[in-house]
Design a protein around this motif. Structure first.
Motif, PDB file in Angstrom:
ATOM      1  N   ALA A 208       0.829  -1.208   0.000  1.00 39.29           N
ATOM      2  CA  ALA A 208       0.000   0.000   0.000  1.00 39.29           C
ATOM      3  C   ALA A 208       0.862   1.257   0.000  1.00 39.29           C
ATOM      4  CB  ALA A 208      -0.931  -0.005   1.205  1.00 39.29           C
ATOM      5  N   ASP A 209       1.936   1.246   0.772  1.00 35.12           N
ATOM      6  CA  ASP A 209       2.836   2.398   0.789  1.00 35.12           C
ATOM      7  C   ASP A 209       3.482   2.605  -0.578  1.00 35.12           C
ATOM      8  OD1 ASP A 209       2.299   3.024   3.412  1.00 35.12           O
ATOM      9  OD2 ASP A 209       4.060   1.996   4.229  1.00 35.12           O
ATOM     10  N   LEU A 210       3.945   1.519  -1.192  1.00 38.96           N
ATOM     11  CA  LEU A 210       4.546   1.640  -2.528  1.00 38.96           C
ATOM     12  C   LEU A 210       3.522   2.122  -3.551  1.00 38.96           C
ATOM     13  CD1 LEU A 210       7.012  -1.311  -3.213  1.00 38.96           C
ATOM     14  CD2 LEU A 210       7.512   1.060  -2.639  1.00 38.96           C
ATOM     15  N   THR A 211       2.303   1.642  -3.431  1.00 37.80           N
ATOM     16  CA  THR A 211       1.264   2.075  -4.361  1.00 37.80           C
ATOM     17  C   THR A 211       1.040   3.568  -4.244  1.00 37.80           C
ATOM     18  OG1 THR A 211       0.179  -0.093  -4.312  1.00 37.80           O
ATOM     19  CG2 THR A 211      -1.161   1.798  -4.992  1.00 37.80           C
ATOM     20  N   ARG A 212       0.975   4.070  -3.032  1.00 37.05           N
ATOM     21  CA  ARG A 212       0.829   5.513  -2.831  1.00 37.05           C
ATOM     22  C   ARG A 212       1.974   6.271  -3.482  1.00 37.05           C
ATOM     23  NH1 ARG A 212      -1.802   6.987   2.585  1.00 37.05           N
ATOM     24  NH2 ARG A 212      -0.152   8.549   2.673  1.00 37.05           N
ATOM     25  N   ARG A 213       3.189   5.745  -3.301  1.00 42.22           N
ATOM     26  CA  ARG A 213       4.365   6.436  -3.833  1.00 42.22           C
ATOM     27  C   ARG A 213       4.380   6.423  -5.361  1.00 42.22           C
ATOM     28  NH1 ARG A 213      10.636   4.400  -3.548  1.00 42.22           N
ATOM     29  NH2 ARG A 213      11.602   6.316  -4.363  1.00 42.22           N
ATOM     30  N   ALA A 215       2.001   5.729  -7.540  1.00 44.99           N
ATOM     31  CA  ALA A 215       0.830   6.370  -8.158  1.00 44.99           C
ATOM     32  C   ALA A 215       0.967   7.885  -8.190  1.00 44.99           C
ATOM     33  CB  ALA A 215      -0.443   5.973  -7.419  1.00 44.99           C
ATOM     34  N   THR A 216       1.686   8.440  -7.225  1.00 45.26           N
ATOM     35  CA  THR A 216       1.888   9.884  -7.170  1.00 45.26           C
ATOM     36  C   THR A 216       2.545  10.411  -8.439  1.00 45.26           C
ATOM     37  OG1 THR A 216       2.085   9.831  -4.755  1.00 45.26           O
ATOM     38  CG2 THR A 216       3.028  11.745  -5.889  1.00 45.26           C
ATOM     39  N   PHE A 217       3.369   9.585  -9.064  1.00 42.72           N
ATOM     40  CA  PHE A 217       4.147  10.045 -10.213  1.00 42.72           C
ATOM     41  C   PHE A 217       3.562   9.596 -11.558  1.00 42.72           C
ATOM     42  CE2 PHE A 217       6.955   9.774  -6.533  1.00 42.72           C
ATOM     43  CZ  PHE A 217       7.378  11.093  -6.464  1.00 42.72           C
ATOM     44  N   VAL A 218       2.395   8.990 -11.530  1.00 40.32           N
ATOM     45  CA  VAL A 218       1.674   8.684 -12.768  1.00 40.32           C
ATOM     46  C   VAL A 218       0.811   9.908 -13.061  1.00 40.32           C
ATOM     47  CG1 VAL A 218       0.034   7.150 -13.904  1.00 40.32           C
ATOM     48  CG2 VAL A 218       1.702   6.210 -12.294  1.00 40.32           C
ATOM     49  N   LYS A 219       1.340  10.788 -13.907  1.00 38.83           N
ATOM     50  CA  LYS A 219       0.711  12.088 -14.113  1.00 38.83           C
ATOM     51  C   LYS A 219       0.239  12.223 -15.554  1.00 38.83           C
ATOM     52  CE  LYS A 219       3.487  14.289 -10.509  1.00 38.83           C
ATOM     53  NZ  LYS A 219       4.420  15.391 -10.162  1.00 38.83           N
ATOM     54  N   ALA A 220      -0.993  12.662 -15.700  1.00 37.65           N
ATOM     55  CA  ALA A 220      -1.582  12.844 -17.029  1.00 37.65           C
ATOM     56  C   ALA A 220      -1.373  14.269 -17.498  1.00 37.65           C
ATOM     57  CB  ALA A 220      -3.073  12.524 -16.985  1.00 37.65           C
ATOM     58  N   PRO A 221      -1.206  14.472 -18.815  1.00 35.74           N
ATOM     59  CA  PRO A 221      -1.105  15.834 -19.342  1.00 35.74           C
ATOM     60  C   PRO A 221      -2.379  16.620 -19.059  1.00 35.74           C
ATOM     61  CG  PRO A 221      -0.399  14.216 -20.979  1.00 35.74           C
ATOM     62  CD  PRO A 221      -1.028  13.451 -19.851  1.00 35.74           C
ATOM     63  N   ALA A 222      -2.264  17.927 -19.106  1.00 35.40           N
ATOM     64  CA  ALA A 222      -3.416  18.803 -18.844  1.00 35.40           C
ATOM     65  C   ALA A 222      -4.562  18.459 -19.782  1.00 35.40           C
ATOM     66  CB  ALA A 222      -3.009  20.256 -19.019  1.00 35.40           C
ATOM     67  N   GLY A 223      -5.755  18.399 -19.206  1.00 45.22           N
ATOM     68  CA  GLY A 223      -6.937  18.119 -20.004  1.00 45.22           C
ATOM     69  C   GLY A 223      -7.207  16.649 -20.240  1.00 45.22           C
ATOM     70  N   THR A 224      -6.372  15.763 -19.670  1.00 44.51           N
ATOM     71  CA  THR A 224      -6.572  14.318 -19.807  1.00 44.51           C
ATOM     72  C   THR A 224      -6.592  13.679 -18.427  1.00 44.51           C
ATOM     73  OG1 THR A 224      -4.212  13.733 -19.940  1.00 44.51           O
ATOM     74  CG2 THR A 224      -5.320  14.361 -22.002  1.00 44.51           C
ATOM     75  N   ARG A 225      -6.970  12.417 -18.400  1.00 41.07           N
ATOM     76  CA  ARG A 225      -7.030  11.701 -17.128  1.00 41.07           C
ATOM     77  C   ARG A 225      -6.557  10.271 -17.304  1.00 41.07           C
ATOM     78  NH1 ARG A 225     -12.353  10.171 -13.405  1.00 41.07           N
ATOM     79  NH2 ARG A 225     -11.180   9.647 -11.512  1.00 41.07           N
ATOM     80  N   ILE A 226      -5.807   9.787 -16.347  1.00 39.48           N
ATOM     81  CA  ILE A 226      -5.384   8.387 -16.307  1.00 39.48           C
ATOM     82  C   ILE A 226      -5.962   7.764 -15.050  1.00 39.48           C
ATOM     83  CG2 ILE A 226      -3.443   6.790 -16.125  1.00 39.48           C
ATOM     84  CD1 ILE A 226      -1.706   8.873 -17.558  1.00 39.48           C
ATOM     85  N   LEU A 227      -6.787   6.737 -15.211  1.00 42.83           N
ATOM     86  CA  LEU A 227      -7.322   6.021 -14.053  1.00 42.83           C
ATOM     87  C   LEU A 227      -6.268   5.048 -13.559  1.00 42.83           C
ATOM     88  CD1 LEU A 227     -10.978   5.308 -15.232  1.00 42.83           C
ATOM     89  CD2 LEU A 227     -10.157   7.162 -13.772  1.00 42.83           C
ATOM     90  N   LYS A 228      -5.950   5.119 -12.274  1.00 44.79           N
ATOM     91  CA  LYS A 228      -4.888   4.300 -11.682  1.00 44.79           C
ATOM     92  C   LYS A 228      -5.500   3.098 -10.971  1.00 44.79           C
ATOM     93  CE  LYS A 228      -2.546   8.685 -10.932  1.00 44.79           C
ATOM     94  NZ  LYS A 228      -2.011   9.630  -9.923  1.00 44.79           N
ATOM     95  N   ILE A 229      -5.078   1.918 -11.397  1.00 42.77           N
ATOM     96  CA  ILE A 229      -5.626   0.667 -10.858  1.00 42.77           C
ATOM     97  C   ILE A 229      -4.570   0.010  -9.986  1.00 42.77           C
ATOM     98  CG2 ILE A 229      -6.605  -1.589 -11.438  1.00 42.77           C
ATOM     99  CD1 ILE A 229      -7.515  -0.371 -14.108  1.00 42.77           C
ATOM    100  N   ALA A 230      -4.862  -0.127  -8.710  1.00 46.21           N
ATOM    101  CA  ALA A 230      -3.918  -0.708  -7.766  1.00 46.21           C
ATOM    102  C   ALA A 230      -3.962  -2.225  -7.818  1.00 46.21           C
ATOM    103  CB  ALA A 230      -4.235  -0.229  -6.355  1.00 46.21           C
TER     104      ALA A 230
END
Length: 512
Positions: A208-213, A215-230
């Motif tokens: 869970a700690d690694l997932t938090r870390r 996931a923090t750096f999976v960043k989508a460009p402005a105007g888009t979205r990336i759904l993060k699946i743990a």
């Protein structure tokens, strides 16, 4: 319940030919529509495993097998007809050691590695990021990329996301030099895979700690979205689900669940094609477990996410048997029978029941691996019974679930006891009401009597998938042994649908 069980036990002693049809009573609640049956429930899974990618999908531009930029046209065409909405890639366990830079740039310069997870064979990295997105675009599917938390770094993951999605910058320039100027869309990104196992053998708290870390750096460009699946739980590891959603809910959009139907338990040793009725019953009973698993994992998620913002992604499921004789055990090649079709129908019906929480699922796997849609051998291709089930359920995509109330007889063989009929219903985007029915009893027909309040129907038509034997399958020489046929065993009168459901059959009805 006890009356039906007693009846099932007494029928077991009666010869099949002498048995009267059982009876199922159900109500399809057209007057109280439920959640949307998300099209992403029909997601497919393509891992670098056996002949799942190479030979199954990729043959190369110079192959004599007809292809488009290296991907075989027959397989791509079949998947396109299926309407595959999303493809998960590159794994699975393969993703836990995948380094994306090894799969970009000139193919002749890419490193050749050993696939340590699957068969110990060489992995040429011929199919990398650019090739995968070409495949997805040819099929018309969205991308679900599985990131490497196992032995990768947050920086590597962040740079891969930027390489794929950035409209400008050094990584976007590198992508352009490699043949793709425009960024790709990455709607779904898996933050690791099976962190409890091949993804690192982690404890839930550490994962869970690694997932938090990460996931923090999976960043989508402005105007888009990336759904993060743990990376969620394996089977009934409810503590894993609770820990992950309690600790990482703020950084994720979905939590996965993996469950395979494995008669005889782990490691898989049962044959995919040689089995008796006990083997049939055990397998279907194990498939039914998905209902209980989703119910309990969902209850935990409800505790921390009552608004159901975080969805459950059952992104690995299906049968897992011993590999076909004469094949590399690490390639997980298995044939596909009518029994597999039943397993698929059970899961797809259960997902309708839980459509408020289950928004994505991925059967394992798409081609030549485990419960595949398609099998290939050289230039030959055959569609499996499971493929045909997915085609029958295709109109469920983004339909509205109609809740059902069902009173079905029990089916039992030896110690395996389960409901004898699996069912679900939807109202499609086209306004047509569809009812799916699966009779799990291989010996007895079932008379289904369904009331349909809130549904006005003058006609009922349908398709049926069945065969003369439980072990029936499709081969390259007999590719249509198990395929849908027109079904005329249903009628509608005064708001009541009556169906004569053949033994060991799957029926899809349309009410108009």
């Amino acid at each position: 319940m006890r009356r039906f069980l007693a009846a099932a036990l007494s029928f077991a002693a009666i010869p099949a030919a002498a048995q009267e049809p059982t009876r199922t009573e159900m109500t399809v609640r057209g007057d109280t529509p439920g959640a949307t049956y998300d099209r992403r429930i029909f997601t497919q899974f393509a891992e670098h495993l056996g002949h799942g990618i190479y030979e199954g999908l990729w043959v190369g531009e110079k192959s004599r097998i007809p292809n488009t930029r290296g991907f075989r046209t027959d397989v791509v065409g079949a998947l396109k007809r299926l309407g595959v909405p999303v493809i998960r890639w590159p794994g699975g366990c393969f993703a836990d050691e995948y380094h994306w830079r090894e799969g970009v740039g000139p193919r002749g310069r890419r490193p050749v590695k050993i696939n340590t997870h699957w068969g110990g064979v060489t992995e040429p990295n011929t199919v990398g990021t650019h090739e995968f997105f070409d495949l997805a675009e040819q099929i018309g599917a969205e991308a679900y990329i599985a990131g490497n938390v196992g032995n990768g770094t947050p920086q590597e993951m962040a740079e891969w996301v930027e390489y794929m999605t950035a409209p400008s910058g050094s990584l976007a320039d590198e992508r352009a030099r490699n043949g793709r100027k425009a960024p790709w869309k990455v709607p779904y990104f898996g933050v690791g895979n099976e962190l409890w196992g091949c993804g690192g053998n982690m404890r839930a708290e550490y994962a869970a700690d690694l997932t938090r870390r990460y996931a923090t750096f999976v960043k989508a460009p402005a105007g888009t979205r990336i759904l993060k699946i743990a990376a969620g739980a394996n089977v009934e590891d409810y503590r894993w689900t609770e820990t992950m959603i309690r600790e990482a809910a703020g950084q994720i959009d979905a939590l996965s669940l993996h469950y395979y139907t494995i008669p005889g338990g782990w490691p898989p040793k049962a044959s995919a094609t040689v089995f008796d009725e006990a083997g049939w019953a055990e397998t279907l009973s194990e498939a039914w477990r998905i209902d209980d698993l989703v119910t309990k994992h969902s209850a935990i998620m409800d505790k921390y996410d009552p608004a159901k913002r975080i969805f459950l992604a059952v992104d690995e499921w299906g049968t897992w048997f011993a590999g076909d004789p004469g094949t590399n055990p690490g390639f997980l090649r298995q044939q596909n029978t009518l029994r597999d079709a039943m397993v698929a129908a059970i899961h797809l019906n259960v997902f309708a029941k839980h459509a408020d929480r289950v928004k994505l699922s991925a059967i394992a796997q798409m081609v030549n691996v485990l419960q595949a849609m398609i099998l290939t051998d050289g230039a030959k291709m055959v569609l499996t019974p499971t493929y045909h089930v997915f085609m029958m359920y295709k109109p469920y995509m983004d339909a509205t679930v109609l809740p059902i109330e069902i009173k079905a007889p029990w089916y039992n063989k030896d110690k395996w006891t389960m409901p004898g009929v699996s069912a679900s219903a939807v109202r499609g985007k086209d306004g047509v009401v569809r009812i799916a029915l699966a009779n799990l009893d291989p010996n007895r027909a079932d008379t289904v009597v369904a009331t349909v309040p809130g549904v006005t129907a003058a006609t009922v038509t349908g398709q049926v998938l069945t065969a003369g034997t439980m072990t029936a399958l499709n081969t390259f020489d007999a590719p249509d042994a198990v395929a849908p046929r027109p079904f005329a065993g249903a009628r509608v009168e005064a708001g009541v649908v009556t169906v004569t459901l053949p033994a060991k059959s799957i029926v899809m009805l349309e009410l108009r």
